[in-house]
Design an enzyme around this catalytic site. Sequence first.
Site, PDB file in Angstrom:
ATOM      1  N   GLU A 105       2.553   4.867  -4.191  1.00 24.12           N
ATOM      2  CA  GLU A 105       3.192   6.145  -5.133  1.00 24.12           C
ATOM      3  C   GLU A 105       4.282   6.597  -4.952  1.00 24.12           C
ATOM      4  OE1 GLU A 105      -0.846   5.204  -4.458  1.00 24.12           O
ATOM      5  OE2 GLU A 105       0.423   6.192  -3.099  1.00 24.12           O
TER       6      GLU A 105
ATOM      7  N   ASP B 276      -7.902   4.256  -3.698  1.00 27.67           N
ATOM      8  CA  ASP B 276      -9.084   4.881  -2.426  1.00 27.67           C
ATOM      9  C   ASP B 276      -9.933   5.493  -3.424  1.00 27.67           C
ATOM     10  OD1 ASP B 276      -7.292   3.428  -0.596  1.00 27.67           O
ATOM     11  OD2 ASP B 276      -6.805   5.292   0.440  1.00 27.67           O
TER      12      ASP B 276
ATOM     13  N   ASP C 132       0.714  -1.255  -0.160  1.00 24.21           N
ATOM     14  CA  ASP C 132      -0.017  -0.061   0.077  1.00 24.21           C
ATOM     15  C   ASP C 132       0.747   1.191   0.068  1.00 24.21           C
ATOM     16  OD1 ASP C 132      -2.377   1.616  -0.022  1.00 24.21           O
ATOM     17  OD2 ASP C 132      -3.061   0.675   1.860  1.00 24.21           O
TER      18      ASP C 132
END
Length: 562
Positions: free
Chosen positions: A282, A349, A279
Amino acid sequence: MNQYSSALKIKAREFKPNNLGDYHTHLRFEANDNERIYGMGQYQQKQLNLKGCKLELAQRNSQASVPFMISNKGYGFLWNNPGIGTVTFANNITDWESIDTDNIDYWICAEDTPKKIMSSYADVTGHAPEMPKFALGLWQSKLRYRTQDEVLKIAKKYYRLHVPLSVIVIDYFHWPMQGDYKFDPKYFPNPAQMVNELNKMGIKLMVSVWPNIDQKSENYSEMKIKGYLVKTNRGNGITMTFQGNTTFFDATNPDARCFVWKKIKQNYYENGIHLFWLDEAEPEYSTYDFDNHKLQLGRDTKVGNIYPELYAKGFYDGEGEERQKERINLIRSAWAGIQKYAALVWSGDIDASFQSMRYQYQIGLNMGLAGIPWWTSDIGGFHGGDNNDPEFRELLIRWFQFATYCPVLRMHGDREPHENPVSGIGGGKEGSGAPNEIWSYGDETFNILRNYVDKREKIKPYLEICFKESHNYGYPVMRPLFFNYPDDPNCWDIETEHMLGDKYLIAPIFKLGQRERKVYLPVGHRWQNLNDKSIRAGGIWLKVDAPLDSIPVFKKIDEKNS
């Protein structure tokens, strides 16, 4: 006759010095206003055809820059530059821009069909591994299972209900502190025992891993001293402030990747956990000031888009050292070539709405056309969604029906109303969303979802064939119609249907209350409606029923076998 001449003096290739020591560049091409452009990764918008769009070449939560495109004009184009920039696919110009680079680097292939383009691209950037068979069923996740007892309770209920479950996921803050890379023993006292109980039920366990290292973590000082953390040009070096002051580990530093894997191996892998959810990949800076961050490989503005790929590589390499044969790790971002590191990319998300579902549809298709065949989304969206809201239950049903015919079928979301934290310390201080299992939305919803789990189980052998094609040839698993039917002009205009491999045509429902829709059947075959068993010729539009418990699905019938 003389060729057309212009006095504009606009340069096809432009280098201008920036204030960082390198160059701000543009690569410009004359545009064809009849061109159609696909791929490029995931952008939260409705457009499948990217002609006319301006795209930021940067990683953000729910946005992944994978700068490979294919064109209906018979070519593929890779912008081989991991720095921050933009691309503009306007009707009057195509403009690739980098704000910080020392070169212009791109790759072009010309082929007769989209399939040949994708194969050529996979040969250059890497082929996805073979998809593990265990991953083809239902994945269960929510925000978040807070204790070992919760995980086992949910798994045992699926087992008791005879609903096959492939994977169950433990989300974030199961750790004492971000960057500790281990379970909080207060809430997960015996991970090995938990894994053994799940294995007996045929369920694999996946755990969330974040790149965030809290200043209070037991690993922070060592990682800072050894240069394993992302650095900043301004401020105090903090890159994210969610539940603490944290800095990301530098995934472009091979020693940092090895350090993190060593902790993962010690605290997870040796307890039998071999699946990881990468997770914040980025990474998700609290403020996306790309010019403020520095990596070992270079300035973030110059190389930052490659971070998720090297994050995935660290785990892939570590698993390879352990001779793990079946590898798959969930990750929230991507760059060109990440497919070779067993990366299952999901779309971040996202909102719990039909609009968002429509956006994820084009994202799944364009990710496949960007060379990344392993893709999934949060069924029902991530942000919001009340268990007791009839409209949300309908959204969940329609999303689950669509996801049944995606590469991976995965329940996840931050549902309302929220559940309170179990304590104020360690892994207990973060709250949780409402239940998100397939029985959490009433009997009608449960029966529909259970039926679609059964449908998924039945097509598993076929899915193995689709993933084998992805491994061998670089083909997407879910595909726009034109990918299989480039000679049917109607297929280039259709953005709300897709093929699952070569055999099944899927027509999802994207609107609340919709109970029928038009479906186009491509030329060259006859097609059987799997809901009513009727057979129709290709090359026609049909109005097809879509009651709440089903979406239109057609099976191709070869003319030679009819």
